[in-house]
Enzyme design. Structure first.
Site, PDB file in Angstrom:
ATOM      1  N   LYS A 220       0.828  -1.203   0.000  1.00 57.19           N
ATOM      2  CA  LYS A 220       0.000   0.000   0.000  1.00 57.19           C
ATOM      3  C   LYS A 220       0.870   1.264   0.000  1.00 57.19           C
ATOM      4  O   LYS A 220       2.017   1.269   0.447  1.00 57.19           O
ATOM      5  CB  LYS A 220      -0.929   0.001   1.219  1.00 57.19           C
ATOM      6  CG  LYS A 220      -2.018  -1.077   1.176  1.00 57.19           C
ATOM      7  CD  LYS A 220      -3.069  -0.777   0.124  1.00 57.19           C
ATOM      8  CE  LYS A 220      -4.136  -1.862   0.017  1.00 57.19           C
ATOM      9  NZ  LYS A 220      -5.036  -1.895   1.166  1.00 57.19           N
ATOM     10  N   ARG A 255      -3.665 -10.526   4.217  1.00 51.58           N
ATOM     11  CA  ARG A 255      -3.782 -10.526   2.757  1.00 51.58           C
ATOM     12  C   ARG A 255      -2.461 -10.021   2.184  1.00 51.58           C
ATOM     13  O   ARG A 255      -2.023  -8.908   2.517  1.00 51.58           O
ATOM     14  CB  ARG A 255      -4.947  -9.639   2.326  1.00 51.58           C
ATOM     15  CG  ARG A 255      -5.266  -9.672   0.838  1.00 51.58           C
ATOM     16  CD  ARG A 255      -6.517  -8.845   0.543  1.00 51.58           C
ATOM     17  NE  ARG A 255      -6.882  -8.897  -0.868  1.00 51.58           N
ATOM     18  CZ  ARG A 255      -6.422  -8.066  -1.796  1.00 51.58           C
ATOM     19  NH1 ARG A 255      -5.574  -7.096  -1.462  1.00 51.58           N
ATOM     20  NH2 ARG A 255      -6.810  -8.186  -3.056  1.00 51.58           N
TER      21      ARG A 255
END
Length: 435
Positions: A220, A255
């Site tokens: 991210k 994840r």
């Protein structure tokens, strides 16, 4: 706590790794690498060999600024892959915000629906309640195309937590079993880098909702900002360390793009330990301020816990006032529960606790009698045993209201290491009231 996903069940006491399989041409870090059927299936099998227990298949990029794709296009990308992986016996998650895609993929064998919009669409709720798939309820402010346009929160942790709790409750009210629900605070989805960091550093707050929680930080942008790594594919090691930190704070599903790096990091995850604290003799207190004096004892004890090597406090319950238990001719107690991660073995940890008790003048003249401080190991992850010195889990946990109430405040639906669920109904000793 178990997460039930169709024919699969996952124990939240150890993190489950969900490998990311993007069958898209435009995902932010790996778009196009696995968009072909053969390549996608091969990569999924590789991730399972590397340690992934779930494969999350996505056919639409939801990166900031991305445009929505049609249901037909998304199905063309994902459906055959989902069906093939399910036929191979893998636990398949479908990452979608479209009810039609979720329904078709569940019919093809998907065991999890991972909805980035958090089941805001009533049609998606209908799909959820008419199947037995596990559900990932994610928080996102707005839509992918606009979510990063100056997102604002008064309190990002509280607002995300409230939203996730509300959506999960809505699903339960619609008929979805609680054990099917997992929550995801949605790092980077309608959040600035600093807001995402605030979520991650307070991940323990999501434990209090009583559902498994997923950490989905892989590659991210906030990691790029925090660690100074501009290229998404170079963020895997930092992503794994962020995931480890979230797991220390209570995340139970990870994840990840890079499964081996994630598995390597998770080897360093320390066991959790639950500690019970109590005091009914204030060391220093003016008349009428005895409760404050007892709280001061507990606060000194918490300071002492912070000095134990290789141990980190994760969360602390509210303070509770409780009736004396077992030996009734004494003053009321103030109690709390502390959740921590530790690398210290149970017997050695007990010696540290005794040292803290002694430092606050603990005496043991009367069994269950008055005390300045009482520190108990209530539960120690994956440790069950009995010696003259220590029995774990604590044999009287479930009968003690002054332990059960603060414990369930931190960890609703907690199950002890020996498999015993902690429930409020059986707690008959030391009735407690939150201060």
């Amino acid at each position: 706590m178990m997460w039930k996903c169709a024919n699969f069940e996952f124990d939240s006491t150890r993190p489950v790794v969900m490998g990311i399989l993007n069958v898209t041409p435009d995902s932010f870090s790996d778009g196009g690498q696995h968009s072909g059927f053969v390549e996608a299936v091969a990569y999924a099998r590789q991730m399972v060999d590397e340690g992934a227990q779930i494969i999350d298949v996505g056919g639409e990029s939801t990166r900031p600024g991305s445009a929505e794709v049609s249901v037909e296009e998304e199905l063309a990308r994902v459906l055959d892959v989902v069906r093939q992986l399910a036929d191979l016996g893998l636990c398949v998650s479908i990452d979608t915000r479209h009810a039609e895609v979720a329904r078709a993929c569940v019919e093809a064998g998907a065991a999890i629906i991972n909805d980035v919009t958090g089941f805001r669409d009533p049609a998606m709720v209908e799909v959820a309640k008419n199947c037995d798939a596990g559900l990932v309820v994610m928080h996102m402010l707005g839509e992918p195309a606009t979510m990063q346009n100056d997102p604002h929160y008064d309190d990002v942790v509280a607002e995300v937590k409230e939203y996730l709790g509300g959506q999960a409750a809505m699903l339960e009210a619609a008929g979805v079993a609680r054990e099917r629900i997992c929550v995801d605070p949605g790092p980077g989805f309608g959040k600035t880098a600093s807001q995402t960091m605030e979520l991650m550093r307070n991940f323990h707050e999501f434990n209090r909702l009583g559902y498994p929680a997923m950490v989905a930080v892989s590659r991210k942008s906030y990691i790029g900002s925090a660690y100074g790594i501009s290229e998404p594919a170079q963020r895997d090691e930092a992503s794994a360390q962020e995931a480890l930190m979230a797991c220390e704070l209570g995340a139970s599903v990870v994840r990840a793009h890079n499964v081996p790096e994630t598995m390597k990091a998770l080897k360093n995850l320390r066991p959790y330990v639950i500690l019970g604290l109590g005091s009914n003799v204030a060391l220093v207190a003016n008349p009428g301020e005895e409760t404050e004096g007892k709280i001061a004892n507990l606060e000194q004890a918490i300071t002492g816990l912070c000095s134990i090597p290789d141990t980190q406090i994760i969360d602390i319950s509210s303070y509770y006032e409780s009736e004396p238990a077992y030996y009734e001719d004494q003053d009321t107690f103030v109690n709390a529960v502390v959740l921590a991660r530790t690398g210290v073995p149970p017997k050695e940890l007990l010696r540290y606790l005794h040292a803290i008790e002694n430092s606050l003048g603990r005496t043991r003249e009367i069994e269950n009698g008055p005390r300045t401080l009482d520190l108990d190991i209530v539960d120690y992850q994956m440790y069950v045993g009995q010696t003259d010195e220590l029995t774990l889990p604590h044999p009287r946990v479930c009968e003690r209201d002054f332990v059960v109430k603060p414990l369930l405040e931190l960890l609703p639906n907690h199950v002890l290491a020996d498999g015993t669920p902690v429930v409020a109904d059986g707690a008959v000793y030391g009735k407690a009231t939150k201060l």
